[in-house]
Write an enzyme that holds these catalytic residues in place. Sequence first.
Site, PDB file in Angstrom:
ATOM      1  CG  ASP A 127      -0.576   8.768  -3.431  1.00  0.00           C
ATOM      2  OD1 ASP A 127      -0.928   7.593  -3.641  1.00  0.00           O
ATOM      3  OD2 ASP A 127      -0.113   9.155  -2.346  1.00  0.00           O
ATOM      4  NE  ARG A 162     -19.081 -13.714  -0.064  1.00  0.00           N
ATOM      5  CZ  ARG A 162     -18.213 -14.721  -0.222  1.00  0.00           C
ATOM      6  NH1 ARG A 162     -17.283 -14.657  -1.157  1.00  0.00           N
ATOM      7  NH2 ARG A 162     -18.272 -15.762   0.555  1.00  0.00           N
TER       8      ARG A 162
HETATM    9  O1  F6P Z   1       2.566   8.491  -1.082  1.00  0.00           O
HETATM   10  C1  F6P Z   1       2.455   7.250  -1.641  1.00  0.00           C
HETATM   11  C2  F6P Z   1       1.783   6.302  -0.699  1.00  0.00           C
HETATM   12  O2  F6P Z   1       1.740   5.073  -1.390  1.00  0.00           O
HETATM   13  C3  F6P Z   1       0.426   6.726  -0.168  1.00  0.00           C
HETATM   14  O3  F6P Z   1      -0.624   6.486  -1.057  1.00  0.00           O
HETATM   15  C4  F6P Z   1       0.329   5.913   1.105  1.00  0.00           C
HETATM   16  O4  F6P Z   1      -0.523   6.515   2.053  1.00  0.00           O
HETATM   17  C5  F6P Z   1       1.723   5.901   1.587  1.00  0.00           C
HETATM   18  O5  F6P Z   1       2.555   6.089   0.470  1.00  0.00           O
HETATM   19  C6  F6P Z   1       2.102   4.643   2.308  1.00  0.00           C
HETATM   20  O6  F6P Z   1       3.411   4.757   2.718  1.00  0.00           O
HETATM   21  P1  F6P Z   1       4.273   3.608   3.400  1.00  0.00           P
HETATM   22  O7  F6P Z   1       4.695   2.670   2.335  1.00  0.00           O
HETATM   23  O8  F6P Z   1       5.440   4.318   3.984  1.00  0.00           O
HETATM   24  O9  F6P Z   1       3.404   2.955   4.429  1.00  0.00           O
END
Ligand code: F6P
Length: 341
Positions: A127, A162
């Site tokens: 992120d 699309r």
């Molecule tokens: O923090 C990293 C991240 O990939 C976020 O972008 C996402 O919301 C979250 O982890 C998803 O986490 P998990 O793999 O636990 O569902």
Amino acid sequence: MRIGVLTGGGDCPGLNAVIRAVVRKGIETYGHEFVGYRDGWKGPLEGLTRPLGLEDVEDILARGGTILGSSRTNPYTVDGGVDRIREDVRAAGIDALVVIGGEDTLGVAKRLTDDGLGVVGVPKTIDNDLSGTDYTFGFDTAVSIATEAIDRLRTTAESHHRALVVEVMGRHAGWIALHSGLAGGANVILVPERRFDIDQVAAWVKHRFDQEYAPIIVVAEGAQPSDGGEALQSDEIDAFGHVRLGGIGIWLAAELEQRTGHESRCVVLGHIQRGGTPTAYDRVLATRFGLHAIDAVHEGEFGVMVALRGTDIVRVPLAEATAELKTVPPERYAEAEVFFG
Ligand code: F6P
């Protein structure tokens, strides 16, 4: 020294490259010993370890995931959790911990530092939302994967006239959406930092169709319409207070189809963005972070996170790195807006 290493939170490409660099330099240059804690904070909490010698880090530089395993365990929500960690670390004769994680895992590292443990943090997350560092490793790989997906979706979208909505990860920060959207030439990019007006998005999409192009809309999972909330996959809350996001892209595609009269489809990239081999950039960044993290441990400088500033690796207090998330500033989003519609 005897040093524990753990990886916590959502995995990302480059974790193994950090582990390899820490262990290689730690053993070959400094003569330290390592213990691998399994599954994030669950490892020291439950005494789950694995050997971490030179042979264990052979051939892992390019491998995605983490040989140590990961979890979203939060010792501060477990009864007596911090005491159990302190006791486990003491009993294992561990002098310091290298903790590789994002805001949640490093937030715990910061609190444990305040509670007297010697911790050095390494910033990971696809992120890219950790303060104190220009970039986290994993981000470049995720952006590359998302960009390749956009390029591929564009050709099929054009064949079928699309609109294609691409939902990428990014709970509170839209860095992946912004960078992949810019790199892939998206017609609209929607991020959690800025609520969007669905009528405006529909007008941009329609304008694109009028010019005989198939619009590509990149939306971060945490983006929200001006009159709605986050799209949830499940409202169950994890140990760090997060819900599971997902579905905004599907909602958006249906709305756009209804408002523009043009077929609109959605692709949710999900964990594809987190899997597989890291890019060369991430391998180098992760390796440099690992080398500098073991230097900090060796020098006994704890309570810090290694960070990228320009092209230099520096040390910043964990308190500074975890104080607030690094979100997309309005001026960075404004750069991308030039290409909307
Ligand atoms: O923090 C990293 C991240 O990939 C976020 O972008 C996402 O919301 C979250 O982890 C998803 O986490 P998990 O793999 O636990 O569902």
